[in-house]
Design a protein around this motif. Structure first.
Motif, PDB file in Angstrom:
ATOM      1  N   TYR A  10      38.332  53.307  88.124  1.00 50.22           N
ATOM      2  CA  TYR A  10      39.298  53.671  87.081  1.00 50.22           C
ATOM      3  C   TYR A  10      39.073  53.000  85.728  1.00 50.22           C
ATOM      4  CZ  TYR A  10      42.217  56.056  90.551  1.00 50.22           C
ATOM      5  OH  TYR A  10      42.695  56.906  91.507  1.00 50.22           O
ATOM      6  N   LEU A  11      38.395  51.861  85.675  1.00 48.87           N
ATOM      7  CA  LEU A  11      38.288  51.115  84.420  1.00 48.87           C
ATOM      8  C   LEU A  11      37.671  51.919  83.275  1.00 48.87           C
ATOM      9  CD1 LEU A  11      38.884  48.511  82.946  1.00 48.87           C
ATOM     10  CD2 LEU A  11      36.694  47.614  83.764  1.00 48.87           C
ATOM     11  N   PRO A  12      36.547  52.609  83.476  1.00 51.07           N
ATOM     12  CA  PRO A  12      36.007  53.392  82.344  1.00 51.07           C
ATOM     13  C   PRO A  12      36.981  54.472  81.860  1.00 51.07           C
ATOM     14  CG  PRO A  12      34.368  53.170  84.085  1.00 51.07           C
ATOM     15  CD  PRO A  12      35.661  52.655  84.644  1.00 51.07           C
ATOM     16  N   LEU A  13      37.655  55.108  82.787  1.00 53.18           N
ATOM     17  CA  LEU A  13      38.645  56.136  82.435  1.00 53.18           C
ATOM     18  C   LEU A  13      39.797  55.528  81.647  1.00 53.18           C
ATOM     19  CD1 LEU A  13      39.822  59.031  82.787  1.00 53.18           C
ATOM     20  CD2 LEU A  13      40.840  58.199  84.911  1.00 53.18           C
ATOM     21  N   VAL A  18      42.881  54.702  76.801  1.00 56.86           N
ATOM     22  CA  VAL A  18      43.619  53.778  75.929  1.00 56.86           C
ATOM     23  C   VAL A  18      43.098  53.867  74.498  1.00 56.86           C
ATOM     24  CG1 VAL A  18      43.985  51.315  75.432  1.00 56.86           C
ATOM     25  CG2 VAL A  18      44.360  52.190  77.744  1.00 56.86           C
ATOM     26  N   ALA A  19      41.796  53.912  74.325  1.00 57.79           N
ATOM     27  CA  ALA A  19      41.221  54.014  72.976  1.00 57.79           C
ATOM     28  C   ALA A  19      41.628  55.327  72.307  1.00 57.79           C
ATOM     29  CB  ALA A  19      39.701  53.896  73.043  1.00 57.79           C
ATOM     30  N   ALA A  20      41.591  56.425  73.056  1.00 53.19           N
ATOM     31  CA  ALA A  20      41.970  57.729  72.498  1.00 53.19           C
ATOM     32  C   ALA A  20      43.448  57.758  72.118  1.00 53.19           C
ATOM     33  CB  ALA A  20      41.657  58.837  73.499  1.00 53.19           C
ATOM     34  N   VAL A  21      44.284  57.219  72.975  1.00 55.67           N
ATOM     35  CA  VAL A  21      45.727  57.199  72.681  1.00 55.67           C
ATOM     36  C   VAL A  21      46.003  56.328  71.464  1.00 55.67           C
ATOM     37  CG1 VAL A  21      47.965  56.408  73.565  1.00 55.67           C
ATOM     38  CG2 VAL A  21      46.467  57.769  75.027  1.00 55.67           C
ATOM     39  N   GLU A  22      45.340  55.200  71.373  1.00 55.97           N
ATOM     40  CA  GLU A  22      45.537  54.310  70.225  1.00 55.97           C
ATOM     41  C   GLU A  22      45.205  55.006  68.912  1.00 55.97           C
ATOM     42  OE1 GLU A  22      46.458  51.065  67.884  1.00 55.97           O
ATOM     43  OE2 GLU A  22      46.913  51.377  69.998  1.00 55.97           O
ATOM     44  N   ALA A  33      51.282  53.172  76.163  1.00 61.48           N
ATOM     45  CA  ALA A  33      50.867  52.879  77.534  1.00 61.48           C
ATOM     46  C   ALA A  33      51.342  53.985  78.474  1.00 61.48           C
ATOM     47  CB  ALA A  33      51.414  51.526  77.976  1.00 61.48           C
ATOM     48  N   GLN A  34      52.553  54.466  78.271  1.00 66.26           N
ATOM     49  CA  GLN A  34      53.082  55.545  79.106  1.00 66.26           C
ATOM     50  C   GLN A  34      52.314  56.842  78.858  1.00 66.26           C
ATOM     51  OE1 GLN A  34      55.527  55.133  81.549  1.00 66.26           O
ATOM     52  NE2 GLN A  34      54.676  57.107  82.132  1.00 66.26           N
ATOM     53  N   VAL A  35      51.965  57.106  77.612  1.00 62.24           N
ATOM     54  CA  VAL A  35      51.171  58.293  77.291  1.00 62.24           C
ATOM     55  C   VAL A  35      49.804  58.207  77.981  1.00 62.24           C
ATOM     56  CG1 VAL A  35      49.971  59.528  75.425  1.00 62.24           C
ATOM     57  CG2 VAL A  35      52.344  58.796  75.114  1.00 62.24           C
ATOM     58  N   ALA A  36      49.197  57.034  77.976  1.00 57.97           N
ATOM     59  CA  ALA A  36      47.898  56.861  78.637  1.00 57.97           C
ATOM     60  C   ALA A  36      48.020  57.138  80.129  1.00 57.97           C
ATOM     61  CB  ALA A  36      47.366  55.452  78.388  1.00 57.97           C
ATOM     62  N   LEU A  37      49.037  56.585  80.772  1.00 63.27           N
ATOM     63  CA  LEU A  37      49.239  56.810  82.201  1.00 63.27           C
ATOM     64  C   LEU A  37      49.512  58.280  82.485  1.00 63.27           C
ATOM     65  CD1 LEU A  37      49.514  55.761  85.083  1.00 63.27           C
ATOM     66  CD2 LEU A  37      51.914  55.250  84.573  1.00 63.27           C
ATOM     67  N   ASN A  38      50.377  58.892  81.703  1.00 55.29           N
ATOM     68  CA  ASN A  38      50.688  60.313  81.895  1.00 55.29           C
ATOM     69  C   ASN A  38      49.445  61.181  81.719  1.00 55.29           C
ATOM     70  OD1 ASN A  38      53.335  59.566  82.287  1.00 55.29           O
ATOM     71  ND2 ASN A  38      54.055  60.294  80.305  1.00 55.29           N
ATOM     72  N   THR A  39      48.608  60.831  80.772  1.00 53.44           N
ATOM     73  CA  THR A  39      47.377  61.585  80.533  1.00 53.44           C
ATOM     74  C   THR A  39      46.464  61.520  81.750  1.00 53.44           C
ATOM     75  OG1 THR A  39      47.517  61.182  78.157  1.00 53.44           O
ATOM     76  CG2 THR A  39      45.355  61.797  79.034  1.00 53.44           C
ATOM     77  N   ILE A  40      46.281  60.335  82.295  1.00 55.62           N
ATOM     78  CA  ILE A  40      45.432  60.175  83.472  1.00 55.62           C
ATOM     79  C   ILE A  40      45.988  60.961  84.650  1.00 55.62           C
ATOM     80  CG2 ILE A  40      44.624  58.490  85.190  1.00 55.62           C
ATOM     81  CD1 ILE A  40      44.436  56.483  82.786  1.00 55.62           C
ATOM     82  N   GLN A  41      47.299  60.895  84.856  1.00 52.99           N
ATOM     83  CA  GLN A  41      47.912  61.634  85.957  1.00 52.99           C
ATOM     84  C   GLN A  41      47.788  63.145  85.750  1.00 52.99           C
ATOM     85  OE1 GLN A  41      51.762  59.541  85.815  1.00 52.99           O
ATOM     86  NE2 GLN A  41      51.401  58.995  87.955  1.00 52.99           N
ATOM     87  N   PHE A  70      41.817  44.479  74.246  1.00 47.78           N
ATOM     88  CA  PHE A  70      41.466  45.129  72.972  1.00 47.78           C
ATOM     89  C   PHE A  70      42.211  44.479  71.810  1.00 47.78           C
ATOM     90  CE2 PHE A  70      40.096  49.642  74.575  1.00 47.78           C
ATOM     91  CZ  PHE A  70      38.958  49.093  75.137  1.00 47.78           C
ATOM     92  N   ASN A  71      43.470  44.114  72.008  1.00 42.25           N
ATOM     93  CA  ASN A  71      44.232  43.435  70.953  1.00 42.25           C
ATOM     94  C   ASN A  71      43.642  42.063  70.646  1.00 42.25           C
ATOM     95  OD1 ASN A  71      46.144  45.459  70.397  1.00 42.25           O
ATOM     96  ND2 ASN A  71      47.499  44.755  72.007  1.00 42.25           N
ATOM     97  N   LYS A  72      43.318  41.300  71.675  1.00 41.67           N
ATOM     98  CA  LYS A  72      42.800  39.941  71.482  1.00 41.67           C
ATOM     99  C   LYS A  72      41.413  39.930  70.847  1.00 41.67           C
ATOM    100  CE  LYS A  72      45.421  37.626  75.085  1.00 41.67           C
ATOM    101  NZ  LYS A  72      45.386  37.001  76.427  1.00 41.67           N
ATOM    102  N   THR A  73      40.616  40.965  71.123  1.00 39.56           N
ATOM    103  CA  THR A  73      39.248  41.001  70.599  1.00 39.56           C
ATOM    104  C   THR A  73      39.149  41.748  69.272  1.00 39.56           C
ATOM    105  OG1 THR A  73      38.730  42.962  71.924  1.00 39.56           O
ATOM    106  CG2 THR A  73      38.208  40.805  72.883  1.00 39.56           C
ATOM    107  N   GLY A  74      40.253  42.288  68.792  1.00 44.55           N
ATOM    108  CA  GLY A  74      40.254  42.956  67.505  1.00 44.55           C
ATOM    109  C   GLY A  74      39.806  44.403  67.523  1.00 44.55           C
ATOM    110  N   VAL A  75      39.704  44.994  68.686  1.00 45.65           N
ATOM    111  CA  VAL A  75      39.305  46.394  68.775  1.00 45.65           C
ATOM    112  C   VAL A  75      40.327  47.289  68.089  1.00 45.65           C
ATOM    113  CG1 VAL A  75      38.871  48.324  70.374  1.00 45.65           C
ATOM    114  CG2 VAL A  75      37.947  46.045  70.860  1.00 45.65           C
ATOM    115  N   PHE A  76      41.601  46.922  68.172  1.00 46.14           N
ATOM    116  CA  PHE A  76      42.681  47.744  67.609  1.00 46.14           C
ATOM    117  C   PHE A  76      43.113  47.266  66.232  1.00 46.14           C
ATOM    118  CE2 PHE A  76      44.365  49.017  72.054  1.00 46.14           C
ATOM    119  CZ  PHE A  76      43.416  50.007  72.146  1.00 46.14           C
TER     120      PHE A  76
END
Length: 77
Positions: A10-13, A18-22, A33-41, A70-76
């Protein structure tokens, strides 16, 4: 070992979702986070699979962990 294999599955998915939703959803973090989970489901249902509840819990934890990393590493930024 079983949990590790599920994380590897699941990690790559989760990271991609998460990146797409952001990039596309302009809402508070918990909503994203809820949108990401709903998308996967939803995608799983489209391909004829149901995500078991135990996997949903794992995916939710992965989403939280990926967002935190992602927040801690500055991705977002």
């Amino acid at each position: 070992m079983k949990t590790f294999l599920l994380i590897a599955k699941y990690l790559p998915l989760v990271m991609g979702t998460v990146a797409a939703v952001e990039q596309t959803v302009h809402a508070p973090g918990q909503t994203k986070a809820q949108v990401a989970l709903n998308t996967i489901q939803t995608v799983s249902q489209i391909v004829g699979q149901t995500v078991p509840e135990t996997h949903v819990q794992l995916i939710t934890s992965l989403i939280d962990g990926v967002v935190d990393t992602f927040n801690k590493t500055g991705v977002f930024t």
